[in-house]
Motif scaffolding. Structure first.
Motif, PDB file in Angstrom:
ATOM      1  N   ALA A 107       0.209 -16.986  -8.985  1.00  0.00           N
ATOM      2  CA  ALA A 107       1.463 -16.853  -9.740  1.00  0.00           C
ATOM      3  C   ALA A 107       1.175 -16.515 -11.197  1.00  0.00           C
ATOM      4  O   ALA A 107       1.847 -15.662 -11.798  1.00  0.00           O
ATOM      5  N   LEU A 108       0.136 -17.165 -11.772  1.00  0.00           N
ATOM      6  CA  LEU A 108      -0.242 -16.891 -13.155  1.00  0.00           C
ATOM      7  C   LEU A 108      -0.723 -15.461 -13.332  1.00  0.00           C
ATOM      8  O   LEU A 108      -0.346 -14.778 -14.291  1.00  0.00           O
ATOM      9  N   TYR A 156       4.286 -25.573  -9.750  1.00  0.00           N
ATOM     10  CA  TYR A 156       4.535 -24.129  -9.704  1.00  0.00           C
ATOM     11  C   TYR A 156       5.211 -23.664 -11.005  1.00  0.00           C
ATOM     12  O   TYR A 156       4.860 -22.618 -11.567  1.00  0.00           O
ATOM     13  N   GLY A 157       6.157 -24.467 -11.483  1.00  0.00           N
ATOM     14  CA  GLY A 157       6.888 -24.119 -12.702  1.00  0.00           C
ATOM     15  C   GLY A 157       5.987 -23.985 -13.908  1.00  0.00           C
ATOM     16  O   GLY A 157       6.242 -23.161 -14.803  1.00  0.00           O
ATOM     17  N   MET A 158       4.903 -24.780 -13.961  1.00  0.00           N
ATOM     18  CA  MET A 158       3.965 -24.675 -15.074  1.00  0.00           C
ATOM     19  C   MET A 158       3.410 -23.259 -15.179  1.00  0.00           C
ATOM     20  O   MET A 158       3.336 -22.684 -16.267  1.00  0.00           O
ATOM     21  N   GLY A 159       3.057 -22.687 -14.030  1.00  0.00           N
ATOM     22  CA  GLY A 159       2.520 -21.322 -14.005  1.00  0.00           C
ATOM     23  C   GLY A 159       3.544 -20.297 -14.444  1.00  0.00           C
ATOM     24  O   GLY A 159       3.249 -19.387 -15.227  1.00  0.00           O
ATOM     25  N   VAL A 160       4.780 -20.437 -13.940  1.00  0.00           N
ATOM     26  CA  VAL A 160       5.830 -19.456 -14.220  1.00  0.00           C
ATOM     27  C   VAL A 160       6.262 -19.492 -15.681  1.00  0.00           C
ATOM     28  O   VAL A 160       6.514 -18.453 -16.289  1.00  0.00           O
ATOM     29  N   ILE A 161       6.357 -20.682 -16.264  1.00  0.00           N
ATOM     30  CA  ILE A 161       6.809 -20.810 -17.655  1.00  0.00           C
ATOM     31  C   ILE A 161       5.696 -20.445 -18.639  1.00  0.00           C
ATOM     32  O   ILE A 161       5.921 -19.778 -19.646  1.00  0.00           O
ATOM     33  N   VAL A 162       4.471 -20.900 -18.348  1.00  0.00           N
ATOM     34  CA  VAL A 162       3.354 -20.673 -19.269  1.00  0.00           C
ATOM     35  C   VAL A 162       2.888 -19.216 -19.221  1.00  0.00           C
ATOM     36  O   VAL A 162       2.483 -18.644 -20.239  1.00  0.00           O
ATOM     37  N   GLY A 163       2.979 -18.588 -18.055  1.00  0.00           N
ATOM     38  CA  GLY A 163       2.462 -17.231 -17.843  1.00  0.00           C
ATOM     39  C   GLY A 163       2.893 -16.195 -18.864  1.00  0.00           C
ATOM     40  O   GLY A 163       2.040 -15.524 -19.469  1.00  0.00           O
ATOM     41  N   GLY A 170      15.998 -16.581 -16.949  1.00  0.00           N
ATOM     42  CA  GLY A 170      15.134 -15.422 -17.187  1.00  0.00           C
ATOM     43  C   GLY A 170      15.482 -14.735 -18.499  1.00  0.00           C
ATOM     44  O   GLY A 170      14.597 -14.325 -19.262  1.00  0.00           O
ATOM     45  N   PHE A 171      16.791 -14.641 -18.763  1.00  0.00           N
ATOM     46  CA  PHE A 171      17.284 -14.032 -20.008  1.00  0.00           C
ATOM     47  C   PHE A 171      16.715 -14.788 -21.214  1.00  0.00           C
ATOM     48  O   PHE A 171      16.184 -14.180 -22.152  1.00  0.00           O
ATOM     49  N   GLY A 172      16.819 -16.122 -21.181  1.00  0.00           N
ATOM     50  CA  GLY A 172      16.350 -16.937 -22.306  1.00  0.00           C
ATOM     51  C   GLY A 172      14.839 -16.987 -22.409  1.00  0.00           C
ATOM     52  O   GLY A 172      14.273 -16.881 -23.501  1.00  0.00           O
ATOM     53  N   LEU A 173      14.154 -17.131 -21.254  1.00  0.00           N
ATOM     54  CA  LEU A 173      12.689 -17.244 -21.251  1.00  0.00           C
ATOM     55  C   LEU A 173      12.038 -15.952 -21.728  1.00  0.00           C
ATOM     56  O   LEU A 173      11.276 -15.943 -22.695  1.00  0.00           O
ATOM     57  N   PHE A 174      12.353 -14.838 -21.046  1.00  0.00           N
ATOM     58  CA  PHE A 174      11.719 -13.565 -21.394  1.00  0.00           C
ATOM     59  C   PHE A 174      12.279 -12.998 -22.694  1.00  0.00           C
ATOM     60  O   PHE A 174      11.560 -12.360 -23.458  1.00  0.00           O
ATOM     61  N   GLY A 175      13.592 -13.240 -22.950  1.00  0.00           N
ATOM     62  CA  GLY A 175      14.199 -12.755 -24.183  1.00  0.00           C
ATOM     63  C   GLY A 175      13.568 -13.382 -25.413  1.00  0.00           C
ATOM     64  O   GLY A 175      13.199 -12.696 -26.363  1.00  0.00           O
ATOM     65  N   LEU A 186      13.250 -28.725 -18.946  1.00  0.00           N
ATOM     66  CA  LEU A 186      14.398 -29.373 -18.305  1.00  0.00           C
ATOM     67  C   LEU A 186      15.228 -28.399 -17.466  1.00  0.00           C
ATOM     68  O   LEU A 186      16.080 -28.811 -16.689  1.00  0.00           O
ATOM     69  N   LEU A 187      14.977 -27.100 -17.629  1.00  0.00           N
ATOM     70  CA  LEU A 187      15.771 -26.108 -16.895  1.00  0.00           C
ATOM     71  C   LEU A 187      15.102 -25.640 -15.612  1.00  0.00           C
ATOM     72  O   LEU A 187      15.737 -25.592 -14.557  1.00  0.00           O
ATOM     73  N   PHE A 188      13.812 -25.303 -15.688  1.00  0.00           N
ATOM     74  CA  PHE A 188      13.206 -24.557 -14.581  1.00  0.00           C
ATOM     75  C   PHE A 188      13.227 -25.297 -13.245  1.00  0.00           C
ATOM     76  O   PHE A 188      13.810 -24.825 -12.267  1.00  0.00           O
ATOM     77  N   VAL A 189      12.577 -26.454 -13.188  1.00  0.00           N
ATOM     78  CA  VAL A 189      12.469 -27.178 -11.909  1.00  0.00           C
ATOM     79  C   VAL A 189      13.840 -27.654 -11.402  1.00  0.00           C
ATOM     80  O   VAL A 189      14.175 -27.462 -10.229  1.00  0.00           O
TER      81      VAL A 189
END
Length: 530
Positions: free
Chosen positions: A29-30, A149-156, A291-296, A388-391
Motif C-alpha cells: 500500500a505504501l 492499513y490506515g497508517m500506510g494510506v495516510i503517511v504515504g 481524499g479532498f482534504g488529505l491530498f488537497g 480521527l477520520l480515516f479508520v
C-alpha cells in the motif's frame, strides 16, 4: 453468479504469519501511494534529461492517476476471477517490472506508457492490501487492522516529496523508480509464501463471454476522461480547450452508459446495487471529502512553502512529516477506541471539527514570511483530525454490509478517496489561479500614485537601487517592478488563505450529516470480502 461465503475465520492468521502478512500488505500500500507523489519533485529533472515540455512531463503524473482510478473499482471482480493471492502477486510483479522500465525510459512517451502500466498494477494494491490485512485478524481486532492499513494510506502521500527530493539531490530521477524493484521482489515472494486466497464454492470465475466488457469500456470512458479533465483542466484553460470539452462529453456519456450497463448486466464488473446501503452512501461521500482534504492539503502546503516562502523541495516535503507521524501514532488508539465501542460517527464528527480548526488556524497564520514554527502545531492538529477520520469512516461505511458486499463497498470508498484527491488538487489549482487575479485587482485599486505612503515606498525602493549603482530612471523602473511583484505575491497569499478557509468550512458543514448516520448494530466482519 454469487460466490459462496466461506467460514468467517478461514483466513485468520496468528503469530509470525500474521506479522509477515501485515508488513507485506502495508509495504505494498505504501509503495503504491508514495509513487503518486514521489515524482512531483522530479518533474524538472525529467524535463531536462528527456527533452520534454512541462505539459508533456505532467503526463507522468496523469497516466498513473488515470490507471489507478480505472482499476480500483474492478479490483473486487478481478480478485474473484484470478484468486486473491494470485491477483495480488501479479499486481506487485506488474508494478515492479513497470517501475524498472520507467527508470530505463529513453523518452517522455515511453515513461508515460510505463507509468500507466505501473498505475494499473499499483491501483490493485490499495484495496487488496486492505482486504488481506483485515482478513488476517480475528473479528475482535479488525478495527485495529484497519488502523494499521490506515497508517500506510495516510503517511504515504507525505513521504513521497521528501523521499523524492532526497533521491534527486543525491542520485538521479530514475532511482525514484528503481527503489521499488527490490521492495517489489521481496513483497512478491512474501505474498506467494504467506498470503492465502478465500475458497469459492462453485467458483468465482466467469468465461470470456460472461465478462462485462461493455461495463469495462464505459468505466474507462467515464473515469479515464474525467481524470484527464481534472489533471489538465487549469493548465489547458478548461472549456476553452477543445480536448477538455470533448473528454468532458465522453466522460458524461460514459457515466450514464456505465450506470445503465451495470444495472442491467447479470454479471456486472462493478456491483452498483451495493450503494443502496445508506451507510455506504454516506461513507463514499465522506471518503471523497477525506481524499479532498488529505491530498488537497498535502498539495497546497508544499506549493505555498516553495512558491511563496522560497523553500527547497526537500524542506517543503519534510514539513509534513510530523503531521503524518502524529496520524500514525493515533491509529492504534483509534482502533482500540472502536473496539471498545466508541461510536464511529462521533469520532468522525470530532475529526471533521479538528480539521476545520487546522484550516482556520492556517487561514490566520499565512503571510509572506510565515516560518515553520508557525505551522508546526497546526499541522500536528491536521494529523489528529485525519487520524480521527480515516479508520472510523472506513469501518462506518462497511458496518451494515455483509459478505462480498464488503469488498465491493471497500472498492467504492477507495475509488472515491482517489477521485476526491484529484478533484481537490484540480479545484485548488484553478481557484488559486483565478482568485489571486481577483485579489490582485483589488490590491492594485488601493495603490494610488498620489498617496503619500505609496510615493514614500517607491522613493525608498528607488534610493536602494540607486545605491546599488543603477541610474535614477532604471532605479525607478525597478522600484515599480518590485512593488508589482510584492502585490502579486500578496494576492497569491490571500488566495491560499481563502483555500484554507473554504476547505475548513466544507469539513465543518459535514458534521451535522455525519451525526445523522445510523450506527451498525454489529461489528464489521469483512472476513468474506472477495
Amino acid at each position: 453468479m454469487e460466490a459462496a461465503i466461506h467460514q468467517p475465520d478461514s483466513l485468520v492468521e496468528y503469530g509470525f504469519r500474521r506479522v509477515v502478512i501485515t508488513i507485506t500488505a502495508v509495504l505494498c500500500a505504501l509503495l503504491e501511494i508514495v509513487d503518486t507523489t514521489i515524482v512531483n519533485v522530479a518533474l524538472n529533472d525529467m524535463k531536462g534529461s528527456l527533452g520534454a515540455t512541462l505539459t508533456d512531463v505532467a503526463w507522468v503524473i496523469t497516466a498513473y492517476a488515470i490507471a489507478n482510478v480505472i482499476v480500483i473499482p474492478m479490483t473486487s471482480w478481478l480478485s474473484q476471477q484470478f484468486g486473491r493471492r494470485n491477483y495480488f502477486a501479479a499486481s506487485i510483479i506488474i508494478f515492479t517490472v513497470a517501475s524498472f522500465l520507467c527508470g530505463n525510459a529513453t523518452n517522455i512517451w515511453e515513461l508515460v506508457f510505463f507509468r500507466f502500466i505501473q498505475g494499473m498494477g499499483g491501483g490493485a494494491l490499495l484495496v487488496t492490501a486492505q482486504t488481506i490485512i483485515t482478513e488476517s485478524y480475528p473479528p475482535a481486532k479488525r478495527s485495529m487492522a484497519q488502523a494499521i492499513y490506515g497508517m500506510g494510506v495516510i503517511v504515504g502521500p507525505t513521504l513521497g516529496p521528501p523521499l523524492g527530493g532526497y533521491i534527486i539531490d543525491h542520485f538521479s530521477w530514475p532511482y525514484i523508480f528503481y527503489i521499488n524493484v527490490p521492495l517489489g521482489v521481496i513483497a512478491t515472494l512474501l505474498t506467494l509464501s504467506f498470503v492465502r486466497s478465500p475458497k469459492y464454492d462453485g467458483g468465482g470465475k466467469k468465461s470470456a463471454k460472461e465478462v462485462d466488457w461493455w461495463g469495462m469500456l464505459f468505466l474507462i470512458m467515464f473515469i479515464g476522461s474525467l481524470q484527464y479533465v481534472l489533471e489538465h483542466g487549469q493548465q489547458d484553460d478548461w472549456f476553452a480547450n477543445s480536448t477538455i470539452v470533448t473528454l468532458s462529453i465522453v466522460s458524461f456519456f460514459g457515466f450514464f452508459l456505465f450506470i445503465w450497463r451495470e444495472l442491467v448486466c447479470d454479471n456486472p464488473i462493478v456491483n452498483l446495487r451495493v450503494l443502496k446501503d445508506k451507510n455506504l452512501q454516506i461513507g463514499t461521500i465522506m471518503s471523497f471529502i477525506l481524499g479532498f482534504g488529505l491530498f488537497g492539503s498535502t498539495f497546497i502546503i508544499p506549493l505555498y512553502t516553495q512558491s511563496i516562502l522560497g523553500w527547497p523541495a526537500t524542506d517543503a516535503g519534510m514539513l509534513l512529516i510530523p503531521s503524518s507521524i502524529m496520524t500514525g501514532l493515533m491509529m492504534p488508539f483509534i482502533g482500540k477506541m472502536i473496539q471498545s465501542g466508541v461510536p464511529q460517527k462521533y469520532m468522525v464528527a470530532l475529526g471533521l471539527s479538528i480539521f476545520f480548526g487546522f484550516c482556520f488556524i492556517m487561514y490566520g497564520q499565512l503571510t509572506n514570511d510565515t516560518g515553520s514554527e508557525h505551522m508546526f502545531w497546526p499541522l500536528i492538529l491536521r494529523g489528529v483530525g485525519l487520524g480521527l477520520l480515516f479508520v472510523p469512516v472506513m469501518t462506518l461505511s462497511l458496518s451494515t454490509l455483509k459478505g462480498k458486499a464488503i469488498g465491493e463497498g471497500a472498492s467504492f470508498t477507495g475509488m472515491m478517496r482517489q477521485l476526491g484527491g484529484s478533484f481537490g488538487i484540480a479545484l485548488i489549482t484553478t481557484f488559486i489561479a483565478r482568485d489571486s487575479q481577483h485579489h490582485r485587482v483589488d490590491l492594485v485599486s488601493h495603490l494610488n500614485d498620489t498617496s503619500f505612503e505609496v510615493q514614500q515606498r517607491i522613493t525608498q525602493l528607488q534610493a536602494n537601487f540607486i545605491g546599488k549603482g543603477f541610474s535614477p530612471n532604471e532605479a525607478l523602473a525597478k522600484a515599480y517592478q518590485l512593488l508589482d511583484f510584492s502585490v502579486t505575491k500578496q494576492a497569491t497569499v490571500l488566495s491560499y488563505m481563502d483555500v484554507f478557509l473554504y476547505l475548513g468550512v466544507m469539513f465543518l458543514l459535514c458534521v451535522p450529516f455525519v451525526l445523522m448516520i445510523k450506527q451498525g448494530k454489529t461489528k464489521v466482519d469483512p472476513s468474506s470480502i472477495h
